[in-house]
Every structure is written in structure tokens, then in C-alpha cells.
Write an enzyme that holds these catalytic residues in place. Sequence first.
Site, PDB file in Angstrom:
ATOM      1  N   ALA A  98       8.867  -3.444  46.533  1.00 17.88           N
ATOM      2  CA  ALA A  98       8.500  -4.665  45.799  1.00 17.88           C
ATOM      3  C   ALA A  98       9.766  -5.392  45.392  1.00 17.88           C
ATOM      4  O   ALA A  98      10.847  -4.792  45.345  1.00 17.88           O
ATOM      5  CB  ALA A  98       7.689  -4.326  44.546  1.00 17.88           C
TER       6      ALA A  98
ATOM      7  N   THR B  54      11.223  -6.378  42.300  1.00 18.52           N
ATOM      8  CA  THR B  54      10.907  -5.961  40.929  1.00 18.52           C
ATOM      9  C   THR B  54      11.820  -6.578  39.862  1.00 18.52           C
ATOM     10  O   THR B  54      11.722  -6.204  38.690  1.00 18.52           O
ATOM     11  CB  THR B  54      10.968  -4.418  40.802  1.00 18.52           C
ATOM     12  OG1 THR B  54      12.239  -3.973  41.297  1.00 18.52           O
ATOM     13  CG2 THR B  54       9.864  -3.739  41.570  1.00 18.52           C
TER      14      THR B  54
ATOM     15  N   TYR C 232       6.915 -13.066  38.856  1.00 18.83           N
ATOM     16  CA  TYR C 232       6.716 -11.685  39.333  1.00 18.83           C
ATOM     17  C   TYR C 232       5.231 -11.304  39.251  1.00 18.83           C
ATOM     18  O   TYR C 232       4.641 -10.831  40.227  1.00 18.83           O
ATOM     19  CB  TYR C 232       7.569 -10.725  38.494  1.00 18.83           C
ATOM     20  CG  TYR C 232       7.258  -9.257  38.716  1.00 18.83           C
ATOM     21  CD1 TYR C 232       7.625  -8.619  39.897  1.00 18.83           C
ATOM     22  CD2 TYR C 232       6.599  -8.510  37.740  1.00 18.83           C
ATOM     23  CE1 TYR C 232       7.339  -7.271  40.100  1.00 18.83           C
ATOM     24  CE2 TYR C 232       6.312  -7.170  37.926  1.00 18.83           C
ATOM     25  CZ  TYR C 232       6.683  -6.546  39.106  1.00 18.83           C
ATOM     26  OH  TYR C 232       6.387  -5.213  39.303  1.00 18.83           O
TER      27      TYR C 232
ATOM     28  N   LYS D 236       2.687 -10.555  42.400  1.00 17.00           N
ATOM     29  CA  LYS D 236       2.041  -9.245  42.520  1.00 17.00           C
ATOM     30  C   LYS D 236       0.518  -9.414  42.555  1.00 17.00           C
ATOM     31  O   LYS D 236      -0.175  -8.711  43.296  1.00 17.00           O
ATOM     32  CB  LYS D 236       2.454  -8.321  41.361  1.00 17.00           C
ATOM     33  CG  LYS D 236       3.907  -7.866  41.386  1.00 17.00           C
ATOM     34  CD  LYS D 236       4.264  -6.981  42.576  1.00 17.00           C
ATOM     35  CE  LYS D 236       3.610  -5.616  42.512  1.00 17.00           C
ATOM     36  NZ  LYS D 236       4.065  -4.759  43.666  1.00 17.00           N
TER      37      LYS D 236
HETATM   38  N1  LIG Z   1       9.658  -0.836  37.782  1.00 18.94           N
HETATM   39  C1  LIG Z   1       8.675  -1.088  36.938  1.00 18.94           C
HETATM   40  O1  LIG Z   1       8.838  -1.064  35.721  1.00 18.94           O
HETATM   41  C2  LIG Z   1       7.290  -1.406  37.461  1.00 18.94           C
HETATM   42  C3  LIG Z   1       6.296  -1.786  36.546  1.00 18.94           C
HETATM   43  C4  LIG Z   1       5.025  -2.078  37.020  1.00 18.94           C
HETATM   44  C5  LIG Z   1       4.745  -1.976  38.364  1.00 18.94           C
HETATM   45  N2  LIG Z   1       5.719  -1.610  39.225  1.00 18.94           N
HETATM   46  C6  LIG Z   1       5.382  -1.560  40.664  1.00 18.94           C
HETATM   47  O2  LIG Z   1       5.544  -0.220  41.105  1.00 18.94           O
HETATM   48  C7  LIG Z   1       5.973  -0.211  42.470  1.00 18.94           C
HETATM   49  C8  LIG Z   1       7.219   0.644  42.610  1.00 18.94           C
HETATM   50  O3  LIG Z   1       8.224   0.108  41.753  1.00 18.94           O
HETATM   51  P1  LIG Z   1       9.669   0.782  41.607  1.00 18.94           P
HETATM   52  O4  LIG Z   1      10.055   0.692  40.171  1.00 18.94           O
HETATM   53  O5  LIG Z   1       9.693   2.101  42.294  1.00 18.94           O
HETATM   54  O6  LIG Z   1      10.554  -0.283  42.406  1.00 18.94           O
HETATM   55  P2  LIG Z   1      12.104  -0.234  42.735  1.00 18.94           P
HETATM   56  O7  LIG Z   1      12.736   1.003  42.228  1.00 18.94           O
HETATM   57  O8  LIG Z   1      12.655  -1.569  42.347  1.00 18.94           O
HETATM   58  O9  LIG Z   1      12.093  -0.121  44.322  1.00 18.94           O
HETATM   59  C9  LIG Z   1      11.657  -1.177  45.118  1.00 18.94           C
HETATM   60  C10 LIG Z   1      11.866  -0.823  46.552  1.00 18.94           C
HETATM   61  O10 LIG Z   1      11.522  -1.976  47.330  1.00 18.94           O
HETATM   62  C11 LIG Z   1      12.559  -2.189  48.274  1.00 18.94           C
HETATM   63  N3  LIG Z   1      12.709  -3.586  48.637  1.00 18.94           N
HETATM   64  C12 LIG Z   1      13.045  -4.628  47.833  1.00 18.94           C
HETATM   65  N4  LIG Z   1      13.190  -5.748  48.580  1.00 18.94           N
HETATM   66  C13 LIG Z   1      12.945  -5.397  49.862  1.00 18.94           C
HETATM   67  C14 LIG Z   1      12.944  -6.097  51.099  1.00 18.94           C
HETATM   68  N5  LIG Z   1      13.257  -7.399  51.178  1.00 18.94           N
HETATM   69  N6  LIG Z   1      12.651  -5.418  52.219  1.00 18.94           N
HETATM   70  C15 LIG Z   1      12.364  -4.103  52.188  1.00 18.94           C
HETATM   71  N7  LIG Z   1      12.353  -3.380  51.051  1.00 18.94           N
HETATM   72  C16 LIG Z   1      12.639  -4.020  49.908  1.00 18.94           C
HETATM   73  C17 LIG Z   1      13.810  -1.709  47.581  1.00 18.94           C
HETATM   74  O11 LIG Z   1      14.806  -1.474  48.548  1.00 18.94           O
HETATM   75  P3  LIG Z   1      16.353  -1.602  48.211  1.00 18.94           P
HETATM   76  O12 LIG Z   1      16.636  -0.512  47.236  1.00 18.94           O
HETATM   77  O13 LIG Z   1      17.007  -1.419  49.536  1.00 18.94           O
HETATM   78  O14 LIG Z   1      16.505  -2.983  47.650  1.00 18.94           O
HETATM   79  C18 LIG Z   1      13.309  -0.450  46.883  1.00 18.94           C
HETATM   80  O15 LIG Z   1      13.292   0.644  47.736  1.00 18.94           O
HETATM   81  C19 LIG Z   1       6.164  -1.686  42.842  1.00 18.94           C
HETATM   82  O16 LIG Z   1       4.984  -2.153  43.463  1.00 18.94           O
HETATM   83  C20 LIG Z   1       6.314  -2.391  41.515  1.00 18.94           C
HETATM   84  O17 LIG Z   1       5.919  -3.746  41.566  1.00 18.94           O
HETATM   85  C21 LIG Z   1       6.984  -1.306  38.813  1.00 18.94           C
END
Ligand SMILES: NC(=O)c1ccc[n+]([C@@H]2O[C@H](COP(=O)([O-])OP(=O)(O)OC[C@H]3O[C@@H](n4cnc5c(N)ncnc54)[C@H](OP(=O)(O)O)[C@@H]3O)[C@@H](O)[C@H]2O)c1
Length: 285
Positions: A59, A61, A124, A128
Amino acid sequence: MKILIFGRKGQVGSALMALLADQHEVRGLDQEDLDLAESDEVETTIVAYAPDWVINASAYTAVDKAQSEAALADAINHLAPAAMAKACADLNCGLLHYSTDYVFDGTADRPYLETHEPNPQSVYGSTKLAGEQAVMQEYPRAIILRTAWVYAQQGANFMNTMLRLAGEREELGVVADQFGSPTLAYDLAQVSVSIIENTALESLGDVAGIYHATGSGMTSWHGFAREIFSLAGKTVKLNAISTEDYPTPAPRPHYSVLSNEKLQRVFGVALPAWQESLAGTIENL
Ligand SMILES: NC(=O)c1ccc[n+]([C@@H]2O[C@H](COP(=O)([O-])OP(=O)(O)OC[C@H]3O[C@@H](n4cnc5c(N)ncnc54)[C@H](OP(=O)(O)O)[C@@H]3O)[C@@H](O)[C@H]2O)c1
């Protein structure tokens, strides 16, 4: 099973990779493997691999940055998941996708149910929500887990920011009037693994849809910080401040606690109390 994971290096994606790699044939992709902003290769990549399950943990994020990068956030959070759902519909495989508490406006005073009307207040949150809607439209057999306040031992997250700041400052102000549920990425990954391992592909239609999946209980960012400092033995002076005292480019919901009742009822799973998971994480640091 053959499983394709998008976002293999992210907080949730790396926990999924670690949990699934031993028992299944897993392929993980990240930006360096396939840039989701260029979504014309997403469908062909999935169809060529022909997995039993696709898990989309990728995502855009960066909540504040998204305010000025709306097209990029939309490509990654909306158009790419739509393409994934199209491919999964062609293959008739499982699709597990993640969304966020930021689809809500935060004006509720009791935990949000999956049936509550979303009303995102940020780019964001809007991208989503568009992703959720496109996924369900393209592939009604998909499962979406909305989560919140995700942290992990590694990664850019609130816990690590607080621990870093505790080493740099003697006094800190943290917002005390936004409420939610801290969620350990590993707990969310465990629940996800349980769902995909226990859901037969033939019965996907019976359980498809949106679920809320967060750490149990609730707190404010200030309460989360207090617990982090207490568990880590940090003596930084912590002040409670209001949202108005800490303006951010993207507005945050004041209250985004999500009811996990449906997750428990349908899949028989629940995430641990947020304090318990935080204690385990800080002990392992
Ligand atoms: N973080 C939060 O607090 C939070 C809260 C609510 C919901 N969520 C949801 O939970 C899910 C997992 O979140 P997370 O915290 O694990 O996210 P994260 O740690 O930010 O990881 C996001 C991943 O997406 C990849 N990504 C970003 N841009 C990309 C692109 N252009 N092409 C391919 N890959 C790409 C990143 O790769 P790179 O590392 O190479 O950039 C990373 O592996 C997401 O759907 C998010 O919206 C997260």
C-alpha cells in the site's frame, strides 16, 4: 498452497512471509520486483503464477504525503488492487486484501461495525476506500481486513518513533484526543494465515466481504506512548496534547476503534490485547 504476497518487505508482508514460507510455496513481491504504480503488469504477473491465494499487503501508507501525491496513492491503493481482483476473478483463487480505519470520519462514539458508512477525510483514506470498493466489485469472493495503528519491531511506525524520540528528548507532547487500537503486524499476519489455511476455496463465497481486524482494546496515541515508555523503562516526560496542538496535512479520525465481533464470529479468531502484544514486542527488542 501456492501463495503470492504483494508488499513482502512491509510490516504485515514480512510477517506473512515469515509465517507462511515453511508450509507453503510462497512468492513475495515488492516495489523493486513490480512497481504497482505501473499496474498494467499486475494481472499478467498473477495469472502467470496461478496462485491459490493472493495476499495484498502492499500500500501507499504515507498518510500525510498522500495529500500531495493523490495520483500515486490512488494507483497503488486503488488501481493496483482492482487489477489484482480482476486476475483473481479469472483464476477463481483466494484474495486477501487489507484496508484501514481511516475510511471512517471518526465521529462515532462506539466501535465501528463493517456496516457503518465510510466517510474518509484524507486522500489516503479515500484511495483505500476506492480500493476496497474496486476489489469487491471486480471479485465479490475477496476478503478484506480493515486494520489500524499497525506497528512491528522493524519499520517506520509509532512505537519506533517514540523509542527514538525518547533517546533524543527529555519532554514530549503526544495527541491524547484520538482513539484507536494498536495492532501488531505479526498478530494480523497470524489471523490472516489462520483465515487462508482454514477457508476452502469452494466456500469463499460464504465468507467473502469486509472484516475489522485490530488489536483488542483501545487507547489514545498518548496512552500508547505511555505504555511504550513504561515497558521500555524510558523516563521521558510525556505531555497530553490535543489534535489542534499537532496539526498534520491529513486530518485523522478522532475515534476509529473497530469492532472485531464479525471476525470472531465468522472465522473464530481474535487478536490479543494491544498491551500484551506491545509488551512481547518490547521484550524482544
Ligand atoms: N501502517 C498502518 O498503521 C496501517 C493502518 C491501517 C491499515 N494499514 C494497511 O495495512 C496494510 C499493510 O500495511 P503496512 O503497515 O504493512 O505497510 P508498509 O509497512 O508501509 O508496507 C507497504 C508495502 O507496500 C510496498 N509498496 C509501496 N509502494 C509500492 C509500489 N509502488 N509498488 C510495489 N510495492 C509498493 C512497500 O514496498 P517498499 O518497502 O519497497 O516501498 C511495502 O512493502 C496496508 O494495506 C495498509 O494500508 C496500515
